[in-house]
Motif scaffolding. Sequence first.
Motif, PDB file in Angstrom:
ATOM      1  N   UNK A 112      11.700  11.183  -1.314  1.00 47.72           N
ATOM      2  CA  UNK A 112      11.473  10.103  -2.281  1.00 47.72           C
ATOM      3  C   UNK A 112      10.203   9.338  -1.940  1.00 47.72           C
ATOM      4  N   UNK A 113       9.979   9.081  -0.646  1.00 45.72           N
ATOM      5  CA  UNK A 113       8.765   8.395  -0.225  1.00 45.72           C
ATOM      6  C   UNK A 113       7.530   9.197  -0.628  1.00 45.72           C
ATOM      7  N   UNK A 114       7.599  10.502  -0.490  1.00 46.72           N
ATOM      8  CA  UNK A 114       6.499  11.363  -0.923  1.00 46.72           C
ATOM      9  C   UNK A 114       6.277  11.260  -2.432  1.00 46.72           C
ATOM     10  N   UNK A 115       7.370  11.246  -3.181  1.00 46.40           N
ATOM     11  CA  UNK A 115       7.279  11.263  -4.640  1.00 46.40           C
ATOM     12  C   UNK A 115       6.774   9.943  -5.201  1.00 46.40           C
ATOM     13  N   UNK A 116       7.264   8.840  -4.659  1.00 40.67           N
ATOM     14  CA  UNK A 116       6.949   7.526  -5.211  1.00 40.67           C
ATOM     15  C   UNK A 116       5.867   6.777  -4.440  1.00 40.67           C
ATOM     16  N   UNK A 117       5.606   7.208  -3.208  1.00 41.78           N
ATOM     17  CA  UNK A 117       4.662   6.481  -2.383  1.00 41.78           C
ATOM     18  C   UNK A 117       3.244   6.515  -2.944  1.00 41.78           C
ATOM     19  N   UNK A 118       2.534   5.426  -2.760  1.00 40.91           N
ATOM     20  CA  UNK A 118       1.150   5.343  -3.213  1.00 40.91           C
ATOM     21  C   UNK A 118       0.218   5.923  -2.148  1.00 40.91           C
ATOM     22  N   UNK A 119       0.294   5.378  -0.945  1.00 36.00           N
ATOM     23  CA  UNK A 119      -0.402   5.908   0.221  1.00 36.00           C
ATOM     24  C   UNK A 119       0.645   6.261   1.268  1.00 36.00           C
ATOM     25  N   UNK A 120       0.486   7.387   1.933  1.00 37.44           N
ATOM     26  CA  UNK A 120       1.349   7.674   3.074  1.00 37.44           C
ATOM     27  C   UNK A 120       0.909   6.815   4.260  1.00 37.44           C
ATOM     28  N   UNK A 121       1.840   6.486   5.165  1.00 37.92           N
ATOM     29  CA  UNK A 121       1.472   5.664   6.317  1.00 37.92           C
ATOM     30  C   UNK A 121       0.287   6.217   7.105  1.00 37.92           C
ATOM     31  N   UNK A 122       0.172   7.541   7.185  1.00 35.86           N
ATOM     32  CA  UNK A 122      -0.903   8.151   7.955  1.00 35.86           C
ATOM     33  C   UNK A 122      -2.271   8.014   7.303  1.00 35.86           C
ATOM     34  N   UNK A 123      -2.313   7.612   6.052  1.00 34.70           N
ATOM     35  CA  UNK A 123      -3.589   7.439   5.354  1.00 34.70           C
ATOM     36  C   UNK A 123      -4.166   6.045   5.501  1.00 34.70           C
ATOM     37  N   UNK A 124      -3.373   5.102   5.946  1.00 37.61           N
ATOM     38  CA  UNK A 124      -3.755   3.701   5.830  1.00 37.61           C
ATOM     39  C   UNK A 124      -4.861   3.287   6.789  1.00 37.61           C
ATOM     40  N   UNK A 149       0.813  -1.211   0.000  1.00 38.43           N
ATOM     41  CA  UNK A 149       0.000   0.000   0.000  1.00 38.43           C
ATOM     42  C   UNK A 149       0.853   1.270   0.000  1.00 38.43           C
ATOM     43  N   UNK A 150       1.997   1.209   0.645  1.00 40.45           N
ATOM     44  CA  UNK A 150       2.863   2.391   0.698  1.00 40.45           C
ATOM     45  C   UNK A 150       3.584   2.605  -0.630  1.00 40.45           C
ATOM     46  N   UNK A 151       4.144   1.533  -1.205  1.00 39.44           N
ATOM     47  CA  UNK A 151       5.005   1.663  -2.379  1.00 39.44           C
ATOM     48  C   UNK A 151       4.340   1.270  -3.694  1.00 39.44           C
ATOM     49  N   UNK A 152       3.218   0.565  -3.626  1.00 39.11           N
ATOM     50  CA  UNK A 152       2.607   0.054  -4.850  1.00 39.11           C
ATOM     51  C   UNK A 152       3.202  -1.277  -5.277  1.00 39.11           C
ATOM     52  N   UNK A 153       4.171  -1.766  -4.529  1.00 35.41           N
ATOM     53  CA  UNK A 153       4.778  -3.083  -4.721  1.00 35.41           C
ATOM     54  C   UNK A 153       5.310  -3.508  -3.358  1.00 35.41           C
ATOM     55  N   UNK A 154       5.541  -4.799  -3.194  1.00 40.36           N
ATOM     56  CA  UNK A 154       6.009  -5.307  -1.899  1.00 40.36           C
ATOM     57  C   UNK A 154       7.516  -5.098  -1.811  1.00 40.36           C
ATOM     58  N   UNK A 155       7.988  -4.330  -0.838  1.00 43.68           N
ATOM     59  CA  UNK A 155       9.427  -4.014  -0.762  1.00 43.68           C
ATOM     60  C   UNK A 155      10.235  -5.181  -0.213  1.00 43.68           C
ATOM     61  N   UNK A 156      11.313  -5.524  -0.913  1.00 41.23           N
ATOM     62  CA  UNK A 156      12.208  -6.574  -0.426  1.00 41.23           C
ATOM     63  C   UNK A 156      12.912  -6.129   0.854  1.00 41.23           C
TER      64      UNK A 156
END
Length: 620
Positions: free
Chosen positions: A443-455, A188-195
Amino acid sequence: MCGVNGIYAYAASAGPIDPEALVRTRDHMAERGPDGAGEWISGDQRVGLGHRRLSIIDLSPAGAQPMPSADGRLVVTFNGEIYNHLELRDRLEKKGRRFVSRSDTEVLLHLYAEMGEAMVRELRGMFAFALWDSERGVLLLARDPYGIKPLYYADDGKMFQFASSVKALVAGGLTSRVPDPAGVIGFYVFGSVPEPFTVYRAISAVPAGTTIIVGRDGVKEPRRYASIARILRDAEDEALKASDEECDEWFREALLDSVRHHLVADVPVGAFLSAGVDSGALLGLMRDLGQTQIKTITLEFDEFVGGASDEAPAAERLARRYGADHTKRRIGAAEFKRDLPQIIAAMDQPSVDGINCWFVAKAAHELGLKVAVSGVGGDELLGGYSTFHRVPHCVKWFGLAARIAGKGTAFARLVETARRSGVRLHPKAIGLLAYGGSAAGAYLLSRGLFLPTELDSEIADVDFLREGLVRLDPLAHVAAALEDGPTSSFGEVATLESSFYLRNQLLRDADWAGMAHSLEIRTPLVDCRLLRRVAPLLGRRHRPNGKSLLANAPSRALPEEIVNRPKTGFGIPVHAWMCEASAGNDPLKFAAESGVPWSRVWARCVSSMHASTPIELTER
């Protein structure tokens, strides 16, 4: 390109392995290797290796796997390509090593016999392999520096399992299916599962550029042998002093060398062709290297015809310029709906992308191709994304503000005020103060799909969400990629784009989507040897324009219409298709939500359909 798997019952109390589980895991990856299947089990029944084969180099039975060494001491199961295998073979033969096949797989056996674990530093290519050394009683796993080829493992304290896909490990029946909150929240944060996380707690990814040793005493920690961040850091001390003409020639020679190595195959090599600089330059270089009758593929869509996103006409002109045998493949909403269940089934882990790669790989397979070159990685290498400008500017302007305001309390107040007032302020705008002051945060702001505070508005299970955020710690996870890395803003963004968007999204999507159609996708712009050669050039204070370097690399340079064409990306009209599909009674119905970015809608859609994300979403 293949599917690999194996089981090692290393603990004395583990008992013999289950051969049926070995085969179940292997055959779940049948599309990865339709040309053959094999398995090997040790005499004591404690080690088993499996393999599905897609024949690319040495199509004869001599290239079959798992492949044992002549003396029986070693056995390897290998996925990928070793592009410098001919050079390594020549070196090994001069040392007295005798080969019985023409395959790159056999090179791994002889190289390990000469060098042991250190052999991975000599490999140029995309690879994930496991090698059993019966003399030492150890299993060596290795993955290429960029993480082009996937490799996953599970360890229960007695038995170690590995495979090329997460779903294959689960299909074996020996692995727990308990979801991992860190992997799911990471999606949800990155749009893909981070390794190294996956959507299952019991399964982890072998980190890119590392080896793992499994012995009778258990599983050792991954050892890093190559790092993109370190290569870019070292380049900052080696910045080249050269004229523009010398830069062009330096880059051309380095890129020609990479393309030459990526064309090594015993089957025809085609190419994905867009109207962009990356794929066009690679096609031109393939021609420079003597390739003829190159089959190229472009996707076209009714929704894009005549608009800025329509790449088909310009791609067709590029194909004529370089004499390619070109195919335009039209995709529509009906085909998307038909293929959607297959797409979700093939998607090894949930992803908000990959549909474009699914359809272009499908088109390549229809043409009879087993290998295709892709221009993926050019933006990460040459600074082609807007993040290369946006992230440094964000750090500059919001770093001081965040330090003065006290980012934790100020951010919390802003979020609460916005929610209470009902102001429709984008969460990322609010998040600038909390995240904008560091490269990792920007970078997290630029590439992130949802911010942690939105989840909390997306996931109903509060405990699951809390545990996932604690285990993942998204900001720290991003920042860790910069440790011992470059200090320049260009180097930092290049590291982050290569470590996250490229590795976890683009390369992983290319793998599952290509393999679903038994197609090997090669990436000449994602190559560590190329990076080492050109990084000093790109690390200069006044570095040349990366896209110009690429456009001028072929002997017949790309035309101005391609060089000056606005960047559109490898886009497809998924949003329009989803909205059209929402008229029916199916999971795409929430595509009709007004004002919601389609990537977020698609994330919810994937979560609702993907069996490996068994979480409860909030009511929408």
